[in-house]
Design a protein around this motif. Structure first.
Motif: not given
Ligand code: SF4
Ligand code: SF4
Length: 389
Positions: A325, A361-362, A364-365, A367
């Protein structure tokens, strides 16, 4: 400006069939000799996103890699094989696991070539990229044809993100999390580290919630080769049922004159593009954002957002998502000993759950991309649901 790419039908990973098809794909564009000097050193870079078996269609199939390696060896080249997977994080054990499960270790041993790690880096342009780009005279990229939550398509241009050294990938994701900014970064990397030749493994592609295990394997039955990654991605985008400029990397690279995105100016050798286009690919849920008119995007993007959601029943608590992350917003939430004892331990055998701090949380996926257990779902804001996204 015009570009040439080859498109070859191949429905199976039978080694002989794959070898013939890969050779045909290269011959149609003038053969390896048109791009690489005989007897030179060549870095071969497949897409090895994570430690999964080839059947998952998440990584480049080893038989496609083998065919490229054999053709290069026939041409007396010294071959080095490697990638910088997103789950790697600079840990030797992680990389070992990726090379083992994806079949690369076996290919390297059987073909007697060197398997390399991208742990040493050198700044090229704005980015710390693997030193192997300097150690080798040429690079052959072998991407997988997949959908991608953030970029919609990952193939020729996006595969080069693997050149970015270790944890710096995460850093770039954190700094350039917006898909427009991130696509510009990918295009910059393409400018700095353009491979001599690219061959896309689209025999089994991945549709839906790609590019990780959450995606669905789909038999597209094609190989696509060329030296212009923008033209290759444009052809693949048409196969997906989209227009080339729906893909931000293609649009930005074409605007920067780094390749051809106009299908009318791409000479497709081999099978006709129209004969390969079947049903449209299922796209990632997040791609629904494309429905928002351009002039509204900036205004509404904070309200019409997509977030990850952990399915605690599927989650195996491997903690991979915590490590990848970029915003460091994933953590463990331990149960109190009293509540843990009260739980049905057959149903929930772990003492903690994975939790996301949504505030930072940005979206970005990364995760979801790295989760080996398909445990990261897509969650939408209420407004996004109401807007029919
Ligand atoms: S989408 Fe997932 S990896 Fe991206 S910032 Fe949010 S929790 Fe973290
Ligand atoms: S959500 Fe996926 S990556 Fe994260 S701990 Fe669970 S299984 Fe591992």
């Amino acid at each position: 400006m015009n570009s040439t790419v080859s498109l070859v039908r191949c429905e199976t990973y039978n080694p002989d069939r794959v070898f013939k098809s890969v050779k045909e794909a290269f011959d149609l564009i003038g053969g390896i000799s048109a791009f690489i000097r005989r007897g030179s050193s060549v870095l071969v870079k497949p897409n090895l996103l994570m430690a999964v078996e080839p059947d998952a269609a998440v990584t480049t199939h080893p038989e496609v890699v083998r065919a490229v390696v054999r053709l290069l060896k026939e041409y007396e080249c010294r071959v080095y094989l490697g990638d910088g997977p997103s789950v790697w994080g600079g840990e030797a054990d992680n990389l070992e696991d990726v090379y083992e499960k994806t079949g690369m270790k076996k290919i390297a041993a059987e073909e007697n070539i060197t398997l390399v790690s991208f742990d040493k880096r050198r700044w090229r342009g704005k980015f710390p990229l693997t030193r192997w780009l300097d150690e080798c005279e040429y690079c052959v990229s072998i991407p997988k044809f997949k959908t991608h939550q953030l970029m919609i398509l990952t193939a020729a241009v996006k595969n080069l993100y693997g050149f970015v050294s270790g944890t710096y990938k995460t850093e770039l994701h954190r700094k350039y999390f917006d898909e427009i900014d991130f696509s510009r970064i990918l295009v910059e990397i393409y400018r700095d580290a353009k491979p001599a030749l690219t061959l896309v493994d689209g025999i089994m592609a991945l549709e839906g919630e790609g590019p990780g295990t959450k995606g669905t394997p789909f038999r597209a039955g094609v190989l696509c080769a060329g030296s212009d990654c923008v033209a290759i991605d444009s052809v693949l985008t048409r196969i997906m049922g989209l227009k080339p400029k729906d893909i931000l990397t293609t649009r930005h690279a074409a605007e920067s004159s780094l390749g051809v995105a106009d299908i009318d100016h791409i000479d497709v050798k081999g099978v006709r593009l129209e004969d390969v286009i079947g049903r449209p690919f299922k796209l990632p849920e997040t791609s629904a954002k494309r429905k928002i008119p351009g002039f509204l995007v900036e205004l509404v993007k904070h309200f019409l957002r997509f977030y990850p959601k952990i399915d605690h029943n599927l989650c195996i608590r491997c903690k991979t998502c915590i490590g990848v992350c970029p915003a460091h917003v994933i953590g463990m939430e331990y149960f109190s000993s009293k509540s843990f004892l009260k739980r049905d331990r057959n149903k929930n055998k772990y003492p903690f759950n994975i939790r996301i701090n949504y505030k930072n949380c940005i979206s970005c996926f990364c995760c979801q991309e790295s989760c080996p257990a398909k445990a990261v779902m897509v969650r939408k804001t209420l407004l996004a649901k109401l807007a029919g996204l």
